[in-house]
Scaffold this motif. Structure first.
Motif, short mmCIF file in Angstrom:
data_model
loop_
_atom_site.label_atom_id
_atom_site.label_comp_id
_atom_site.label_asym_id
_atom_site.label_seq_id
_atom_site.Cartn_x
_atom_site.Cartn_y
_atom_site.Cartn_z
N GLU A 1 0.83 -1.21 0.00
CA GLU A 1 0.00 0.00 0.00
C GLU A 1 0.86 1.26 0.00
O GLU A 1 0.51 2.27 -0.62
CB GLU A 1 -0.90 0.03 1.24
CG GLU A 1 -2.07 -0.96 1.20
CD GLU A 1 -2.73 -1.06 2.56
OE1 GLU A 1 -3.67 -0.29 2.82
OE2 GLU A 1 -2.25 -1.88 3.38
N ALA A 2 1.98 1.18 0.70
CA ALA A 2 2.88 2.34 0.75
C ALA A 2 3.38 2.68 -0.65
O ALA A 2 3.38 3.84 -1.06
CB ALA A 2 4.05 2.05 1.69
N VAL A 3 3.81 1.65 -1.38
CA VAL A 3 4.31 1.87 -2.74
C VAL A 3 3.21 2.45 -3.62
O VAL A 3 3.44 3.36 -4.41
CB VAL A 3 4.85 0.55 -3.35
CG1 VAL A 3 5.15 0.71 -4.83
CG2 VAL A 3 6.09 0.10 -2.60
N GLN B 1 0.66 4.26 -2.67
CA GLN B 1 0.46 5.67 -2.29
C GLN B 1 1.48 6.56 -3.00
O GLN B 1 1.14 7.59 -3.58
CB GLN B 1 0.62 5.85 -0.78
CG GLN B 1 -0.56 5.33 0.02
CD GLN B 1 -1.74 6.29 -0.01
OE1 GLN B 1 -1.62 7.42 -0.46
NE2 GLN B 1 -2.90 5.82 0.41
N LEU B 2 2.75 6.12 -2.92
CA LEU B 2 3.82 6.96 -3.48
C LEU B 2 3.72 7.04 -5.00
O LEU B 2 3.87 8.11 -5.59
CB LEU B 2 5.19 6.42 -3.07
CG LEU B 2 5.55 6.60 -1.59
CD1 LEU B 2 6.83 5.84 -1.27
CD2 LEU B 2 5.73 8.08 -1.24
N SER B 3 3.47 5.90 -5.63
CA SER B 3 3.39 5.95 -7.09
C SER B 3 2.12 6.65 -7.54
O SER B 3 2.03 7.16 -8.65
CB SER B 3 3.51 4.56 -7.70
OG SER B 3 2.36 3.81 -7.38
N GLY B 4 1.13 6.72 -6.63
CA GLY B 4 -0.09 7.45 -6.94
C GLY B 4 0.06 8.95 -6.78
O GLY B 4 -0.88 9.70 -7.02
N GLY B 5 1.26 9.39 -6.34
CA GLY B 5 1.51 10.82 -6.28
C GLY B 5 1.51 11.41 -4.88
O GLY B 5 1.55 12.63 -4.71
N LEU B 6 1.49 10.56 -3.86
CA LEU B 6 1.55 11.09 -2.49
C LEU B 6 2.89 11.80 -2.28
O LEU B 6 3.94 11.24 -2.56
CB LEU B 6 1.41 9.95 -1.47
CG LEU B 6 1.57 10.39 0.00
CD1 LEU B 6 0.31 11.10 0.49
CD2 LEU B 6 1.91 9.22 0.90
N MET C 1 7.16 -7.25 8.33
CA MET C 1 5.76 -7.20 7.93
C MET C 1 5.52 -8.35 6.98
O MET C 1 6.41 -8.72 6.22
CB MET C 1 5.44 -5.88 7.20
CG MET C 1 5.49 -4.65 8.08
SD MET C 1 5.00 -3.16 7.17
CE MET C 1 6.36 -2.97 6.03
N PRO C 2 4.31 -8.91 6.99
CA PRO C 2 4.01 -9.95 6.01
C PRO C 2 3.97 -9.33 4.62
O PRO C 2 3.68 -8.14 4.47
CB PRO C 2 2.63 -10.46 6.43
CG PRO C 2 2.05 -9.40 7.31
CD PRO C 2 3.20 -8.64 7.90
N GLY C 3 4.25 -10.13 3.60
CA GLY C 3 4.29 -9.59 2.23
C GLY C 3 5.56 -8.81 2.04
O GLY C 3 6.64 -9.26 2.41
N MET C 4 5.45 -7.60 1.50
CA MET C 4 6.63 -6.77 1.29
C MET C 4 7.13 -6.26 2.65
O MET C 4 6.40 -5.55 3.35
CB MET C 4 6.25 -5.60 0.39
CG MET C 4 7.40 -4.64 0.13
SD MET C 4 6.83 -3.19 -0.82
CE MET C 4 7.62 -3.48 -2.37
#
Ligand SMILES: Nc1ncnc2c1ncn2[C@@H]1O[C@H](COP(=O)(O)OP(=O)(O)OP(=O)(O)O)[C@@H](O)[C@H]1O
Ligand SMILES: [Mg+2]
Length: 457
Positions: A39-41, A43-48, A59-62
């Motif tokens: 989700e963090a990635v 957010q950032l690639s979405g322009g945050l 953390m699980p996953g990434m």
């Protein structure tokens, strides 16, 4: 100093996330919180727009390390603080090795977290300032699209500034690929004629028998094949600038006509009786020695003297090697962008080879080489062995002198000095805090200040 910023908080454990979010918001930061690296990635690639990412390591996953890599790949100036497990020194060490800006250990002490975040925000704004300073320094080393920090180029820029706004003819001399056309264009762009046409005529490429009618036009029926009236370049360039490239190749009979235009601003179309008056500024370029062509009787001396009233000479690249790093960086950035290869860099050793190379084709050769290096790169770093063989022939030590005396080394020193002094100002002279913000040791800072002649504490 109280720096507040935008923080992206990443933590899968909701209660811990809440505590950290509150702690940061309480001192004025804006916090966007998410529960996973993914989700963090997004957010950032979405322009945050964020200044700092604070992320849990496990953390699980990434996980935090993977997120760190992804963040730095997207924006290397974005600060990342990892939240590591209690007492796991190894993971903290790994985090710092992986490029994290800082870490805090669990259980998170809020005062500690706030302090680390504040330092990261300040460091980022400082990095931005440094980048801006760098751009401003770069501006000093350019005239329009023409780059050059060597003494010869700086002098040329001064001459350009003087001559561009006038209507004087200018003769531009220099080897092939040194930027003669670029200079001619810059003269036009910086003249009151910049809204009118800039018309280049390549005198060597056009067959001699056609050149006259190309330049001056012709009347219908003036020669076999002249089926209609033709308007020549001189008329087309009226009120603008005509650039006579390879002027030395103009045949003698046309030279007479050219001289007349230069002196009286009038001419006749081929086969025509009407005197045509134009207002054209003439710029000419040659990579051959006009003087020699005069002595061989191939170029009229009166025209030569008329053209060379203002002469601008562009030295070959090998005589101004201080410009090479600037040009290399410029074209590297240009072709990286054009080919969407943002992560590509050039190794210092490869740069040394380029500084020492022959460059018989001058800037054009350099530009073409940079393009092919970028397009053909298979690894993120372009290194010595990626260079074609002819660029590895000369001992790169020849480059040392350039780098040490005039190269980017000095420039970065200036930038560093400004950054240090400015940070000190912001911390109210607190050296410990300044060193922390700058990410350097206190003793390093003190040594540098001593070098700058600042009194000790
Ligand atoms: N100082 C410079 N800064 C940036 N780009 C440059 C510089 N000098 C030359 N170039 C670039 O190098 C290339 C060759 O320049 P240009 O065509 O002006 O050379 P020229 O002297 O007219 O060559 P020729 O004699 O072969 O016609 C162009 O792409 C130009 O933009
Ligand atoms: Mg040219």
């Amino acid at each position: 100093m109280n720096a507040t910023g935008r923080i992206l908080l990443v933590e899968d454990h909701a209660p811990s996330r809440e505590i950290m979010k509150k702690a940061l918001e309480k001192v004025g930061h804006t916090v966007v919180d998410v529960g996973s690296g993914r989700e963090a990635v997004e957010q950032l690639s979405g322009g945050l727009e964020a200044d700092v990412v604070v992320t849990d390591l496990m953390m699980p996953g990434m996980d935090g390390m993977e997120l760190l890599k992804a963040v730095k790949a997207m924006d290397s100036t974005l600060g990342v603080i990892l939240v590591t497990g209690h007492g796991t020194v190894e993971s903290a060490v790994e985090a710092m090795k992986g490029g994290a800006d800082d870490y805090v250990q669990k259980p998170v002490n809020t005062v500690e977290l706030r302090r680390r975040v504040e330092v990261a925000i300040q460091r980022r704004s400082l990095m931005r300032e440094v980048a801006e300073l760098r751009v401003r320094l770069d501006e000093k080393y350019r005239f329009g699209n023409i780059l050059g920090k060597s003494k010869a180029m700086q002098q040329l820029f001064e001459q350009l500034q003087l001559v561009a706004p006038t209507r004087s003819s200018v003769l531009i001399t220099g080897e092939s690929g040194t930027g003669k056309e670029l200079i001619a264009n810059a003269i036009h762009q910086n003249s009151p004629r910049h809204n009118e046409r800039f018309l280049p005529v390549n005198c060597a490429a056009i067959p001699a028998d056609i050149l006259e009618s190309e330049m001056f036009g012709h009347e219908k029926g003036s020669f076999t094949g002249a089926i209609g009236r033709k308007i020549g370049k001189f008329e087309l360039a009226d009120r603008g600038t005509l650039f006579l490239d390879e002027v030395g190749e103009i045949p003698p009979d046309i030279q007479v006509k050219l001289l007349r235009v230069l002196e009286e601003l009038t001419f006749m179309r081929v086969g025509g009786g009407e005197t045509i008056r134009v207002d054209v500024r003439i710029l000419a370029a040659t990579n051959a020695s006009l003087e020699q062509r005069v002595s061989e009787g191939k170029f009229r001396s009166d025209l030569y003297y008329r053209l060379k009233v203002v002469t601008l000479h562009i030295p070959p690249v090998r005589e101004r090697r201080e410009d090479i790093p600037l040009l290399v960086d410029h074209f590297l950035a240009h072709f990286k962008k054009e080919n969407a290869r943002d992560n590509l860099t050039l190794s210092p050793a490869a740069m040394r080879c380029l500084i020492a190379a022959r460059w018989e084709g001058n800037v054009r050769e350099l530009r073409n080489l940079m393009e092919s290096l970028v397009v053909m790169a298979t690894r993120p770093v372009i290194d010595v062995w990626d260079l074609p063989e002819e660029y590895r022939q000369l001992p790169p030590e020849a480059a040392e002198e350039v780098l040490v005396t005039t190269g980017p080394v000095r420039t970065m020193e200036q930038i560093e000095r400004e950054a240090i002094l400015r940070t000190l100002q912001e911390t109210g002279g607190n050296r410990t805090k300044a060193a922390e913000v700058l990410g350097i040791g206190l003793r390093t800072l003190q040594r540098k200040l001593k070098d700058y002649g600042e009194p000790g504490e």
